[in-house]
Design a protein around this motif. Structure first.
Motif, PDB file in Angstrom:
ATOM      1  N   VAL A 288       0.891  -1.232   0.017  1.00 36.08           N
ATOM      2  CA  VAL A 288      -0.130  -0.004   0.011  1.00 36.08           C
ATOM      3  C   VAL A 288       1.104   1.196  -0.168  1.00 36.08           C
ATOM      4  O   VAL A 288       0.749   2.156  -0.793  1.00 36.08           O
ATOM      5  N   GLN A 289       1.808   1.349   0.859  1.00 34.40           N
ATOM      6  CA  GLN A 289       2.656   2.558   1.130  1.00 34.40           C
ATOM      7  C   GLN A 289       3.602   2.697  -0.155  1.00 34.40           C
ATOM      8  O   GLN A 289       3.737   3.802  -0.646  1.00 34.40           O
ATOM      9  N   GLY A 309      -7.852   5.952   4.944  1.00 37.14           N
ATOM     10  CA  GLY A 309      -6.992   5.272   6.050  1.00 37.14           C
ATOM     11  C   GLY A 309      -7.792   5.057   7.429  1.00 37.14           C
ATOM     12  O   GLY A 309      -7.684   3.878   7.971  1.00 37.14           O
ATOM     13  N   ALA A 310      -8.580   6.098   7.646  1.00 36.63           N
ATOM     14  CA  ALA A 310      -9.097   6.088   9.030  1.00 36.63           C
ATOM     15  C   ALA A 310     -10.450   5.258   9.076  1.00 36.63           C
ATOM     16  O   ALA A 310     -10.293   4.317  10.036  1.00 36.63           O
ATOM     17  N   ALA A 311     -11.281   5.115   7.993  1.00 38.26           N
ATOM     18  CA  ALA A 311     -12.135   4.124   7.933  1.00 38.26           C
ATOM     19  C   ALA A 311     -11.845   2.878   7.761  1.00 38.26           C
ATOM     20  O   ALA A 311     -12.198   1.780   8.578  1.00 38.26           O
ATOM     21  N   ALA A 312     -10.918   2.450   6.895  1.00 38.13           N
ATOM     22  CA  ALA A 312     -10.389   1.274   7.043  1.00 38.13           C
ATOM     23  C   ALA A 312      -9.619   0.671   8.119  1.00 38.13           C
ATOM     24  O   ALA A 312      -9.798  -0.505   8.450  1.00 38.13           O
ATOM     25  N   GLY A 313      -8.974   1.502   8.907  1.00 40.66           N
ATOM     26  CA  GLY A 313      -8.201   1.189  10.053  1.00 40.66           C
ATOM     27  C   GLY A 313      -9.439   0.745  11.161  1.00 40.66           C
ATOM     28  O   GLY A 313      -9.330  -0.302  11.842  1.00 40.66           O
ATOM     29  N   ALA A 314     -10.381   1.786  11.432  1.00 42.07           N
ATOM     30  CA  ALA A 314     -11.537   1.301  12.070  1.00 42.07           C
ATOM     31  C   ALA A 314     -12.134  -0.004  11.797  1.00 42.07           C
ATOM     32  O   ALA A 314     -12.191  -0.925  12.714  1.00 42.07           O
ATOM     33  N   LEU A 315     -12.355  -0.143  10.551  1.00 40.63           N
ATOM     34  CA  LEU A 315     -13.072  -1.410  10.348  1.00 40.63           C
ATOM     35  C   LEU A 315     -12.018  -2.797  10.435  1.00 40.63           C
ATOM     36  O   LEU A 315     -12.555  -3.726  11.008  1.00 40.63           O
ATOM     37  N   GLY A 316     -10.657  -2.562  10.065  1.00 36.98           N
ATOM     38  CA  GLY A 316      -9.966  -3.568  10.195  1.00 36.98           C
ATOM     39  C   GLY A 316      -9.560  -4.121  11.666  1.00 36.98           C
ATOM     40  O   GLY A 316      -9.690  -5.109  12.114  1.00 36.98           O
ATOM     41  N   PHE A 317      -9.678  -2.789  12.517  1.00 40.72           N
ATOM     42  CA  PHE A 317      -9.417  -3.342  13.908  1.00 40.72           C
ATOM     43  C   PHE A 317     -10.620  -3.900  14.438  1.00 40.72           C
ATOM     44  O   PHE A 317     -10.738  -5.075  15.492  1.00 40.72           O
ATOM     45  N   ALA A 318     -12.000  -3.482  14.170  1.00 38.63           N
ATOM     46  CA  ALA A 318     -13.285  -3.917  14.384  1.00 38.63           C
ATOM     47  C   ALA A 318     -13.171  -5.679  14.014  1.00 38.63           C
ATOM     48  O   ALA A 318     -13.716  -6.521  14.870  1.00 38.63           O
ATOM     49  N   TRP A 319     -12.623  -5.691  12.851  1.00 35.54           N
ATOM     50  CA  TRP A 319     -12.690  -7.161  12.369  1.00 35.54           C
ATOM     51  C   TRP A 319     -11.663  -7.745  13.006  1.00 35.54           C
ATOM     52  O   TRP A 319     -12.230  -9.100  13.374  1.00 35.54           O
ATOM     53  N   TYR A 320     -10.491  -7.478  13.442  1.00 28.73           N
ATOM     54  CA  TYR A 320      -9.862  -8.177  14.466  1.00 28.73           C
ATOM     55  C   TYR A 320     -10.225  -8.372  15.775  1.00 28.73           C
ATOM     56  O   TYR A 320      -9.967  -9.594  16.160  1.00 28.73           O
ATOM     57  N   GLY A 321     -10.921  -7.719  16.324  1.00 32.25           N
ATOM     58  CA  GLY A 321     -11.485  -7.774  17.700  1.00 32.25           C
ATOM     59  C   GLY A 321     -12.719  -8.694  17.639  1.00 32.25           C
ATOM     60  O   GLY A 321     -12.858  -9.496  18.437  1.00 32.25           O
ATOM     61  N   PRO A 334      -5.866  -7.538   4.271  1.00 28.66           N
ATOM     62  CA  PRO A 334      -6.186  -6.626   3.336  1.00 28.66           C
ATOM     63  C   PRO A 334      -6.911  -5.223   3.674  1.00 28.66           C
ATOM     64  O   PRO A 334      -6.665  -4.201   3.144  1.00 28.66           O
ATOM     65  N   ILE A 335      -7.748  -5.389   4.347  1.00 31.46           N
ATOM     66  CA  ILE A 335      -8.633  -4.283   4.915  1.00 31.46           C
ATOM     67  C   ILE A 335      -7.887  -3.313   5.683  1.00 31.46           C
ATOM     68  O   ILE A 335      -7.649  -2.080   5.637  1.00 31.46           O
ATOM     69  N   PHE A 336      -7.163  -4.304   6.789  1.00 32.67           N
ATOM     70  CA  PHE A 336      -6.235  -3.545   7.687  1.00 32.67           C
ATOM     71  C   PHE A 336      -5.052  -2.881   7.106  1.00 32.67           C
ATOM     72  O   PHE A 336      -4.887  -1.532   7.439  1.00 32.67           O
ATOM     73  N   ALA A 337      -4.482  -3.125   5.862  1.00 38.66           N
ATOM     74  CA  ALA A 337      -3.667  -2.560   5.220  1.00 38.66           C
ATOM     75  C   ALA A 337      -3.870  -1.404   4.714  1.00 38.66           C
ATOM     76  O   ALA A 337      -2.940  -0.362   4.390  1.00 38.66           O
ATOM     77  N   LEU A 338      -5.101  -1.047   4.203  1.00 43.79           N
ATOM     78  CA  LEU A 338      -5.525   0.323   3.840  1.00 43.79           C
ATOM     79  C   LEU A 338      -5.442   1.402   4.719  1.00 43.79           C
ATOM     80  O   LEU A 338      -5.545   2.444   4.385  1.00 43.79           O
TER      81      LEU A 338
END
Length: 438
Positions: A288-289, A309-321, A334-338
């Motif tokens: 990504v970077q 990035g903020a939206a993907a991070g929020a969703l990625g963390f929620a997914w992990y949890g 892949p979601i978290f990487a965004l």
């Protein structure tokens, strides 16, 4: 302000990078990229062995080692908090190159002290020096702002992020292998790499900030952590953007704080599986970077990248949890990487709001905020995780700490809708007008 620097501040520079001194901007960026890569590899080398070295000093007592690890983490963050603004403003006054060289050679000395440490107190001294010299990352980012026109900075910061990610990707693998031979060997190798990096900078790295673009005097009132916040309050929306950065840095500490314990507790992962999962996350982040930030920012802008990035991070963390199995956890990579779009977009927006002779001070203030996150995050998420697995009779939520990180990025996204606006091309750094993008 010179004509060339004025063009850079107004977004009229041509190409990705502008010239800097006797060398072109692309060459100058290549030099600082190589410096950042070697620096991050040297840091990555010690990640898998430092906790075990601490444990060796405690006679194998894991609980005592964990307590000392917290002390070291908080101390390291405190040094970032104190030294980030100091080195940042110093680089605005005397140039980036000397500050980088002192930091890198100091880092080599720090690794040698840790390698030779006879007890925990000497190890703590080494970590204090490590936190002080790690503030060189902020000076490297100021260097990027010097040699890059505003419209190319998000892409350049994306590449710098990939350098840090790549270093932390291969560094731990090499450090772990060396640590199996001798716990102190990775520190000697890191010292040698830092020394080579310093010599590279001494003989090859050009200065990026010419004398006419430097601040006229070094003001201690602005160099202390609290004084550095004045700059963040001085420009429209700059404090809001800095707050987004703090929320991101704080959320970003959750996985370093609990990943090993969380995945072992919930999924029964072995250390080798954990290592592969970390590598997969790192590879996705580098992709990504290095390859997606540039074209995506060109299409949706720095604000769009920040929001994505903020939206993907929020969703990625929620997914992990939420993920009840290890396979589902990995499906969220892949979601978290965004989330890696957030910082390049944020840095691009922030650097547009300050003058050339304030870029170091800005990055120092950002480094100070990162120091706060490094002090608060491990305790916040570690204690939350401990509570969640001790009170499963009340609520079964082993991912509670990761949900908290997700909530922080939701807050960052909401704040971004209000403050993440791009300055108009002809606006002055002292009080930029902004394009409405709400």
């Amino acid at each position: 302000m010179t004509d060339s620097s004025s063009d850079a501040m107004t977004g009229k520079g041509r190409g990705l990078l502008r010239g800097s001194g006797p060398l072109g901007g692309r060459a100058a960026f290549g030099f600082i990229f190589a410096t950042a890569l070697m620096n991050s590899i040297s840091f990555g080398l010690i990640i898998p062995v430092l906790p075990n070295l601490i444990k060796a000093f405690t006679g194998g007592d894991t609980a005592e080692a964990a307590e000392w690890n917290v002390v070291f983490a908080v101390t390291w963050g405190a040094m970032q908090f104190i030294c980030g603004p100091l080195l940042g403003l110093l680089s605005d006054r005397i140039g980036r190159r000397p500050v980088l060289l002192v930091s890198i050679f100091g880092l080599a000395l720090d690794f040698i002290i840790i390698a030779l440490a006879p007890n925990l107190m000497w190890l703590l001294i080494g970590r204090i020096l490590n936190g002080m010299t790690a503030a060189s990352f902020s000076t490297a980012n100021a260097y990027v702002a010097d040699v890059t026109p505003p419209e190319g900075r998000a892409k350049a910061f994306g590449w710098m992020g990939s350098a840090f990610s790549f270093g932390f990707l291969i560094g731990p693998a090499v450090g772990g292998a060396l640590g199996d031979i001798d716990l102190r060997l990775p520190f000697y190798v890191a010292a040698a790499l830092s020394l080579a990096n310093g010599l590279y900078g001494l003989f090859v790295l050009p200065e990026s900030l010419p004398p006419e673009r430097r601040t006229k005097r070094f003001d201690l009132a602005r160099a202390n952590p609290l004084g550095s916040l004045r700059l963040l309050r001085s420009q429209r929306d700059l404090l809001g953007l800095a707050t987004i950065g703090l929320l991101f840095q704080l959320a970003h500490t959750v996985l370093p704080a609990i990943f090993v314990l969380y995945t072992g507790y919930r999924y029964g992962w072995s250390p080798s599986v954990m290592g592969l999962a970390m590598m997969a996350t790192g590879v996705a982040g580098v992709i990504v970077q290095a390859f997606l930030v540039g074209p995506v920012v060109a299409r949706i802008g720095e604000r769009g990248a920040l929001m994505l990035g903020a939206a993907a991070g929020a969703l990625g963390f929620a997914w992990y949890g939420f993920a009840p199995t290890g396979l589902l956890y990995l499906a969220g990579v892949p979601i978290f990487a965004l989330m890696n779009f957030l910082m390049p977009g944020l840095q691009g927006l922030m650097t547009r709001r300050v003058a050339p002779d304030q870029q170091g001070q800005l990055q120092g203030a950002n480094q100070s905020l990162q120091g706060i996150a490094s002090m608060v995050g491990p305790a916040l998420f570690g204690l939350t995780f401990a509570w969640s697995i001790r009170h499963t009779d009340v609520i079964y939520a082993p991912g509670l700490a990761i949900y908290l990180a997700s909530a922080l990025l939701v807050a960052a996204f909401i704040l971004g809708t209000r403050v993440a606006r791009t300055p108009l091309p002809d606006s002055a750094p002292g009080g930029p007008q902004v394009q409405s993008q709400t």
